[in-house]
Design a protein around this motif. Structure first.
Motif, PDB file in Angstrom:
ATOM      1  N   SER A 125      -1.004  -1.645   4.602  1.00  0.00           N
ATOM      2  CA  SER A 125      -1.473  -2.867   5.257  1.00  0.00           C
ATOM      3  C   SER A 125      -0.289  -3.786   5.526  1.00  0.00           C
ATOM      4  O   SER A 125       0.730  -3.729   4.841  1.00  0.00           O
ATOM      5  CB  SER A 125      -2.469  -3.610   4.369  1.00  0.00           C
ATOM      6  OG  SER A 125      -3.546  -2.793   4.000  1.00  0.00           O
ATOM      7  N   GLY A 156       0.768  -1.236   0.000  1.00  0.00           N
ATOM      8  CA  GLY A 156       0.000   0.000   0.000  1.00  0.00           C
ATOM      9  C   GLY A 156       0.798   1.285   0.000  1.00  0.00           C
ATOM     10  O   GLY A 156       0.221   2.362  -0.032  1.00  0.00           O
ATOM     11  N   TYR A 177      -3.514  -2.316   9.838  1.00  0.00           N
ATOM     12  CA  TYR A 177      -3.632  -1.247   8.851  1.00  0.00           C
ATOM     13  C   TYR A 177      -3.168   0.072   9.467  1.00  0.00           C
ATOM     14  O   TYR A 177      -3.262   0.280  10.679  1.00  0.00           O
ATOM     15  CB  TYR A 177      -5.077  -1.088   8.392  1.00  0.00           C
ATOM     16  CG  TYR A 177      -5.713  -2.348   7.879  1.00  0.00           C
ATOM     17  CD1 TYR A 177      -6.478  -3.155   8.723  1.00  0.00           C
ATOM     18  CD2 TYR A 177      -5.551  -2.741   6.563  1.00  0.00           C
ATOM     19  CE1 TYR A 177      -7.066  -4.314   8.260  1.00  0.00           C
ATOM     20  CE2 TYR A 177      -6.147  -3.905   6.089  1.00  0.00           C
ATOM     21  CZ  TYR A 177      -6.898  -4.687   6.938  1.00  0.00           C
ATOM     22  OH  TYR A 177      -7.478  -5.839   6.463  1.00  0.00           O
TER      23      TYR A 177
END
Length: 121
Positions: free
Chosen positions: A21, A8, A79
């Motif tokens: 993530s 990400g 996350y």
């Protein structure tokens, strides 16, 4: 064997948002705290945010109110939602997790390989 794999990262403009993530996989019995750290060029690695096995969270002062850490225990994933990004947030972001492997009684810290986040116009 346990692995942490981040995803990400990327390039985003100042004021923008990004979510990174980190998924843990392997012979996992339980995961305690999970967290994110970052290291900018020429600087030491620093804590960004951590989350306990429940919902207790901790943030660096520099990201409070802008970043949110969360986890999905069913997916062994943590996350980091990053909003209102600033150029000074540019760094390699590393995932960390304290994990007890199956068949063992001790927990150890594991690290991901890092994902680059660059905030620039």
């Amino acid at each position: 064997q346990v692995q942490l794999v981040e995803s990400g990262g990327g390039l985003v403009q100042p004021g923008g948002s990004l979510r990174v993530s980190c998924a843990a996989s392997g012979s996992i019995f339980s995961i305690n705290a999970m967290g994110w750290y970052r290291q900018a060029p020429g600087k030491q690695r620093e804590l960004v945010a951590t989350i306990g096995s429940g919902t207790r969270t901790k943030y660096a002062d520099s990201v409070k109110g802008r970043f949110t850490i969360s986890r999905d225990n069913a997916k062994n994933t943590v996350y980091l939602q990053m909003n209102s990004l600033k150029p000074e947030d540019t760094a390699v972001y590393y995932c960390n997790a304290n994990i007890q492997r199956r068949g063992t009684f001790m927990s150890y810290d594991y690290w991901g390989q890092g994902t680059q986040v660059t905030v620039s116009s």
